[in-house]
Design a protein around this motif. Structure first.
Motif, PDB file in Angstrom:
ATOM      1  N   LYS A 174       0.812  -1.210   0.000  1.00  0.00           N
ATOM      2  CA  LYS A 174       0.000   0.000   0.000  1.00  0.00           C
ATOM      3  C   LYS A 174       0.847   1.261   0.000  1.00  0.00           C
ATOM      4  CE  LYS A 174      -3.539  -2.656   2.234  1.00  0.00           C
ATOM      5  NZ  LYS A 174      -2.853  -3.893   1.837  1.00  0.00           N
ATOM      6  N   TRP A 175       2.164   1.101   0.057  1.00  0.00           N
ATOM      7  CA  TRP A 175       2.999   2.285   0.024  1.00  0.00           C
ATOM      8  C   TRP A 175       2.877   2.997  -1.303  1.00  0.00           C
ATOM      9  CZ3 TRP A 175       7.432  -0.694   2.660  1.00  0.00           C
ATOM     10  CH2 TRP A 175       7.332  -0.499   4.039  1.00  0.00           C
ATOM     11  N   GLN A 176       3.077   4.285  -1.211  1.00  0.00           N
ATOM     12  CA  GLN A 176       2.887   5.106  -2.402  1.00  0.00           C
ATOM     13  C   GLN A 176       4.170   5.207  -3.219  1.00  0.00           C
ATOM     14  OE1 GLN A 176       0.019   5.800  -3.324  1.00  0.00           O
ATOM     15  NE2 GLN A 176      -1.332   6.240  -1.588  1.00  0.00           N
ATOM     16  N   ASP A 177       3.983   5.468  -4.507  1.00  0.00           N
ATOM     17  CA  ASP A 177       5.087   5.566  -5.460  1.00  0.00           C
ATOM     18  C   ASP A 177       5.581   7.019  -5.458  1.00  0.00           C
ATOM     19  OD1 ASP A 177       6.621   5.931  -7.722  1.00  0.00           O
ATOM     20  OD2 ASP A 177       5.263   4.860  -9.073  1.00  0.00           O
ATOM     21  N   HIS A 178       6.770   7.222  -4.887  1.00  0.00           N
ATOM     22  CA  HIS A 178       7.286   8.597  -4.789  1.00  0.00           C
ATOM     23  C   HIS A 178       7.638   9.167  -6.157  1.00  0.00           C
ATOM     24  CE1 HIS A 178       7.915   9.407  -0.339  1.00  0.00           C
ATOM     25  NE2 HIS A 178       7.256   8.263  -0.398  1.00  0.00           N
ATOM     26  N   GLY A 179       8.018   8.324  -7.088  1.00  0.00           N
ATOM     27  CA  GLY A 179       8.290   8.802  -8.450  1.00  0.00           C
ATOM     28  C   GLY A 179       7.038   9.402  -9.058  1.00  0.00           C
ATOM     29  N   LEU A 180       5.938   8.695  -8.899  1.00  0.00           N
ATOM     30  CA  LEU A 180       4.641   9.196  -9.373  1.00  0.00           C
ATOM     31  C   LEU A 180       4.304  10.508  -8.670  1.00  0.00           C
ATOM     32  CD1 LEU A 180       1.345   7.100  -9.516  1.00  0.00           C
ATOM     33  CD2 LEU A 180       1.437   9.189  -8.169  1.00  0.00           C
ATOM     34  N   PRO A 220      -0.541   3.490   5.701  1.00  0.00           N
ATOM     35  CA  PRO A 220      -0.861   2.658   6.869  1.00  0.00           C
ATOM     36  C   PRO A 220       0.403   2.093   7.505  1.00  0.00           C
ATOM     37  CG  PRO A 220      -1.275   1.427   4.861  1.00  0.00           C
ATOM     38  CD  PRO A 220      -0.870   2.810   4.441  1.00  0.00           C
ATOM     39  N   ASP A 221       0.278   1.665   8.745  1.00  0.00           N
ATOM     40  CA  ASP A 221       1.459   1.074   9.380  1.00  0.00           C
ATOM     41  C   ASP A 221       1.603  -0.380   8.953  1.00  0.00           C
ATOM     42  OD1 ASP A 221       1.088  -0.983  11.846  1.00  0.00           O
ATOM     43  OD2 ASP A 221      -0.719   0.228  11.550  1.00  0.00           O
ATOM     44  N   CYS A 222       2.813  -0.885   9.069  1.00  0.00           N
ATOM     45  CA  CYS A 222       3.049  -2.281   8.698  1.00  0.00           C
ATOM     46  C   CYS A 222       3.763  -3.003   9.833  1.00  0.00           C
ATOM     47  CB  CYS A 222       3.844  -2.356   7.406  1.00  0.00           C
ATOM     48  SG  CYS A 222       5.504  -1.734   7.559  1.00  0.00           S
ATOM     49  N   GLY A 223       3.610  -2.498  11.031  1.00  0.00           N
ATOM     50  CA  GLY A 223       4.240  -3.144  12.177  1.00  0.00           C
ATOM     51  C   GLY A 223       5.569  -2.526  12.556  1.00  0.00           C
TER      52      GLY A 223
END
Lengths: 68, 505
Positions: free
Chosen positions: B73-79, B228-231
């Motif tokens: 779910k992490w976002q694409d910083h390049g985008l 969101p967090d992933c732990g």
């Protein structure tokens, strides 16, 4: 050997079929030893051990079509 | 934890992983097979659209739909960066994400009616990009597909073969994205991009330009536009970049052979961005996505000096190091952990065996690994005594490396068990193009990955001749006796990796 005490170099070894084998290590001999970890004796026999050039990582992509 | 509980946890973890993998695989295969069965229809753009330029975020179907997993779910910083640049220049783009879709039918509906499609293509999203371009062209004859991204740099021939890609930019897109979108005809089909010399020239990403999870409930749960967090730390998570390009030459990566070097973002700019995000959205924790955070000692010293004084909070953060950089600069490392709350320490240990470290050209040794483990164990004990949360390793290891013996793999599992606080992240070696070993194995005909199946399913077999059943048994604990050999009693009692530790590679 950590990267602070002895950086590895990339080598392109000639092969008997005209292709090149990419290897890396502290020296050409070390690079061949590392290749030996994963290649069979038959595959190693294809490498011309005395015929190699050093390459810089930045130029790696240029040599991809020659690999075999 | 009791043995029964451990077994139950392992079983449930394996079951969950299996179900997730099966779901992902089903979605993916459906996406590739259903295409030709969907009837072609033409409709105009809905009235709500403000532009006929669409940016399609790529990833597996469902990643932004189902609340499972997190890294997907992490976002694409390049985008985010390129859309920010476009929007600042007054060029509006709409955003859709295949991660927020469930099927090819939905993708077909979503791309319908646009004139231009933009995509940032990575190797593991290449199959999806190819399908998306094909569908876009079917739905929008005369439409233009503009692509760039890492896959154009590492596998340009594969990109060129896709006739639906009208323009392909290899290299940085920061300085070409505006002229390209304004006048695509001014560019040849395949061209070299041009990045900036320094990250200081990048604008702060407008995170509202990131794709949204589907539905308000998930947007709220994911804390969009943060993540969101992933732990690793509390939600919401702010992912940031402080540097680009790892200069080392590990043979499974070699990113500096296809990404030009770029100077690091100023420390103050990094802190100010975090402060701004916190003021606006409330940051819970931070993930520093740099390939190699713990490099460049002068920059790190400035961070140790500035961050505690200037940051609104000392958010716990995840960031990456190498075992040999920890050994080279232990005081600096300790200062960062203690003073800046570096709480999840990602180290690419890769293996507990010198043989495999050499095969991977890691330029680290078992001794380097042991040093880093002992230091973090000791630091954790000390912080715990002081009532502070101890740092945890995010321990990256690679199994199934061609040339690895069973004893090498046992040594890796032993290494993990010597860590007092650890989240193991295990991957089967994947021969991606771009990397030295990947290119070499592809040339030798030993890769099981191809342009049709680049993806990141963790359990997949990726190289010919690897004994994958052995590795699955190893992760399931069937070789506990061999792994425990030589370990002290405390280490033996700890869990090593499990099937649930398998991560996307």
């Amino acid at each position: 050997m950590s990267s602070f005490t002895g950086r590895h170099t990339m080598y392109l070894f000639a092969m008997k079929n005209g292709k090149k084998k990419l290897a890396y290590g502290e020296s050409p001999e070390g690079a061949l030893e590392i290749l030996r970890y994963r290649l069979t004796a038959e595959e190693m026999a294809q490498i011309v051990v005395e015929d190699y050039v050093k390459i810089h990582q930045r130029d790696l992509q240029k040599h991809v079509p020659d690999l075999g | 934890m009791s043995r029964a509980k451990r077994l139950l946890r392992t079983y449930l973890g394996a079951e969950r992983s299996m179900r997730l993998k099966q779901f992902a695989k089903r979605s993916y295969l459906r996406s590739l097979s259903v295409l030709d069965k969907v009837p072609r229809r033409r409709v105009g753009a809905p009235d709500s659209r403000k532009t006929d330029i669409l940016w399609l975020d790529l990833g597996d179907f469902g990643d932004l739909l189902f609340p499972l997993g997190a890294q997907e779910k992490w976002q694409d910083h390049g985008l985010g960066l390129l859309r920010t640049i476009l929007h600042r220049e007054g060029i509006a783009t709409e955003i859709r994400s295949t991660r927020a879709m469930q099927s090819v039918e939905q993708l077909r509906r979503e791309v319908r009616g646009y004139r231009v499609l933009l995509m940032n293509v990575r190797s593991y999203t290449f199959p999806m990009a190819r399908k998306a371009a094909e569908i876009f062209k079917q739905e929008n004859p005369g439409g233009l597909v503009l692509t760039g991204g890492m896959h154009a740099s590492v596998a340009p021939d594969e990109m060129r073969e896709v006739t639906h890609f009208d323009k392909i930019c290899a290299g940085g897109g920061e300085t070409v994205i505006v002229p390209l979108v304004k006048d695509p005809t001014a560019f040849p089909r395949f061209f070299a991009g041009d990045g900036t010399a320094s990250m200081a020239e990048w604008p702060a990403i407008d995170r509202t330009l990131f794709p949204q999870p589907a539905g308000w409930l998930l947007r709220r749960r994911y804390r969009w536009p943060l993540e969101p967090d992933c732990g690793w730390g509390p939600s919401p998570v702010a992912t940031i970049l402080t540097s680009r390009v790892c200069p080392w030459q590990c043979s499974f990566c070699n990113e500096s052979s296809y990404i030009p070097s770029m100077s690091r973002r100023p420390v103050v700019a990094v802190i100010d961005e975090l402060n701004g995000l916190d003021a606006r959205y409330g940051v819970g924790s931070v993930v520093i996505h740099d390939s190699m955070f713990f490099q460049d000692p002068s920059w790190l010293r400035e961070l140790v000096d500035q961050y505690p004084r200037r940051a609104r909070k000392l958010w716990p953060y995840w960031a990456a190091a190498r075992a040999d950089t920890v050994r080279e600069w232990p005081d600096l490392f300790e200062a960062l952990v203690r003073e800046t709350n570096w709480n999840t320490i990602s180290i690419g240990f890769e293996s507990g065996s010198d043989r495999v470290l050499k095969l991977l050209n890691k330029e680290c040794t078992e001794e380097d690994n042991d040093f880093a483990i002992e230091l973090v164990n000791r630091l954790g004990d000390d912080l715990e005594r002081r009532g502070r949360k101890p740092p945890v390793f995010w321990c990256n290891v690679i199994l199934g490396v061609p040339g690895e013996t069973r004893e090498d793999a046992f040594k890796t599992m032993r290494m993990i068990k010597r860590m007092k606080r650890v989240m193991p992240s295990v991957a089967f070696y994947a021969p991606y193009p771009g990397s030295a070993l990947g290119h070499q194995l592809i040339a030798e005909g030993k890769s099981l990955m191809s342009k049709d199946n680049y993806h990141r399913f963790p359990g997949d077999e990726k190289v010919k001749g690897i004994d994958y059943p052995f590795y699955r048994d190893l992760l399931a604990g069937k070789y506990a006796a061999e792994v425990n050999r030589g370990l002290d009693r405390q280490s033996r009692a700890r869990e090593a990796a499990s099937p649930d530790s398998l991560a996307k590679a």
